[in-house]
Write an enzyme that holds these catalytic residues in place. Structure first.
Site, mmCIF file in Angstrom:
data_model
loop_
_atom_site.group_PDB
_atom_site.id
_atom_site.type_symbol
_atom_site.label_atom_id
_atom_site.label_comp_id
_atom_site.label_asym_id
_atom_site.label_seq_id
_atom_site.Cartn_x
_atom_site.Cartn_y
_atom_site.Cartn_z
ATOM 1 N N ASP A 184 -6.844 -3.982 -7.607
ATOM 2 C CA ASP A 184 -7.501 -4.526 -6.423
ATOM 3 C C ASP A 184 -7.775 -6.011 -6.637
ATOM 4 O O ASP A 184 -8.053 -6.436 -7.766
ATOM 5 C CB ASP A 184 -8.826 -3.793 -6.159
ATOM 6 N N ARG A 238 -3.500 6.446 0.574
ATOM 7 C CA ARG A 238 -4.085 7.633 1.187
ATOM 8 C C ARG A 238 -3.138 8.431 2.075
ATOM 9 O O ARG A 238 -3.522 9.488 2.571
ATOM 10 C CB ARG A 238 -5.335 7.228 1.978
ATOM 11 N N TYR A 287 -14.476 -13.361 -0.008
ATOM 12 C CA TYR A 287 -15.235 -12.187 -0.437
ATOM 13 C C TYR A 287 -16.462 -12.593 -1.246
ATOM 14 O O TYR A 287 -17.550 -12.032 -1.072
ATOM 15 C CB TYR A 287 -14.355 -11.258 -1.269
ATOM 16 N N ARG A 293 -7.142 10.414 -6.891
ATOM 17 C CA ARG A 293 -8.345 9.628 -6.592
ATOM 18 C C ARG A 293 -9.601 10.433 -6.862
ATOM 19 O O ARG A 293 -10.624 9.898 -7.311
ATOM 20 C CB ARG A 293 -8.295 9.176 -5.123
ATOM 21 N N ARG A 330 0.818 -1.215 0.000
ATOM 22 C CA ARG A 330 0.000 0.000 0.000
ATOM 23 C C ARG A 330 0.851 1.263 0.000
ATOM 24 O O ARG A 330 0.472 2.280 0.591
ATOM 25 C CB ARG A 330 -0.975 0.010 1.177
#
Length: 344
Positions: free
Chosen positions: A76, A30, A152, A39, A26
């Site tokens: 992703d 952010r 998921y 973004r 990552r």
């Protein structure tokens, strides 16, 4: 003229460096103001992932800022399920949500060629990044492991205790095996497409390997991953593959032995001494600094970095975190960490 050495790739090929190569999970995200600005240009997170121009820029941002030895594709692990028609969406404050799959048939509605074509913007991103990276920087492609993606698919969201998926493994094992087999085949071709587009190495994230009993770990994580790696190799992919079964604990030993991965990612909880005893000295390892150390910073962070470096000095080691960079991480602490890792 000789090309500059790719330290990260050479480490995966078994080379040992006094100052290990570094990248961080990552690392594009952010904690970077330039990422937040980027973004904002996309209508949603999936649009971001499927826009090669935006995804390329996100992949390159931490390379420009920190000069990392590895660039990991911005994408992703749920893109495969989106291609399978599971209506993946990312809800602010809640994380990913999707239409749950009640059976393997729900994931087997489209031919493989259509699924791979749906994800073709990802391959374009890989190609674009490759053309813009310095020759000494290793480009890492990735995908989710079969079990994690299956969780998921069955649960319909993240952040659960995974009980629905685990119960299905007990109560409907044949259908769960069919789900895993579908994901193995699709993921293998997805990884091959990334390799063909220019990825120097590949990584398989098994984020939900934690909390499984020994027999379940073998059946749900180790054997499907072994099938995946073998299928990728059968398709002609020769790039090294890092496996990251987060939270696997002592089951990392059979995972490393039986899956066929080139190297393993280490989460924060794994004791360094145990890693040395459990894994072959020739096997590359990646990790395992606590991401919260990057928030706290200071002398304690520096000391822990040096401890990890020293502990793994006699084996191929890629410096990384035990999980991803968090949004509140100060940029100055990441800069300091990279400097200490390189001792510059």
């Amino acid at each position: 003229m000789a090309q500059p050495e790719k330290k990260l790739l050479e480490t995966l090929n078994g080379k040992i460096y006094e100052h290990p190569p570094v990248w961080m999970m990552r690392q594009a995200g952010r904690h970077l103001p330039e990422y937040l600005e980027l973004r904002g240009r996309a209508k949603d997170f999936l649009d971001f992932c499927y826009s090669p121009s935006l995804a390329t820029e996100a992949t390159l941002q931490p390379i420009r800022r920190y000069n990392m030895d590895g660039a990991i594709l911005f994408a992703d692990i749920l893109l495969i399920l989106d291609a399978m028609g599971r209506n993946v969406r990312f809800v602010k404050g809640e994380g990913p949500q999707l239409d749950p799959a009640s059976s393997a048939a729900d994931l087997d509605k489209f031919p493989l060629e259509k699924l791979l074509d749906r994800m073709s913007p990802v391959y374009e991103t890989v190609s674009r990044v490759k053309s813009q990276l310095a020759p000494e920087t290793t480009l890492i492609g990735f995908a989710g492991a079969p079990w994690t993606v299956a969780v998921y698919a069955i649960e319909g969201k993240g952040g659960t205790d995974k009980s629905a998926a685990r119960l299905k493994a007990y109560q409907d094992p044949e259908d769960l095996d069919a789900i895993l087999d579908i994901l193995v085949e699709t993921t293998a071709h997805y990884l091959k497409a990334q390799a063909d587009a220019g990825a120097d190495a590949l990584m398989v994230f098994d984020s939900w390997a934690e909390g499984l009993a020994e027999d379940s770990m073998d059946r749900l994580v180790i054997k499907p991953t072994q099938k995946l790696i073998q299928r990728v190799r059968d398709l002609g992919v020769t790039q090294p593959i890092i496996g990251f079964p987060r939270g696997s604990g002592a089951m990392l030993e059979p995972y490393a032995k039986h899956t066929g991965v080139t190297g393993v990612g280490l989460d924060t909880a794994l004791p360094v001494k145990w890693v040395h005893e459990a894994l072959p000295k020739s096997m590359p390892v990646q990790g395992n600094l606590d991401p919260l150390r990057l928030i706290s910073g200071g002398d304690a962070m520096d000391a822990r970095i040096r401890e990890i470096k020293s502990a793994f000095k006699d084996r191929p080691h890629i410096f990384n975190l035990g999980h991803g960079v968090t949004p509140q991480t100060p940029i100055s602490n990441v800069e300091r960490a990279v400097k200490v890792i390189r001792e510059e």
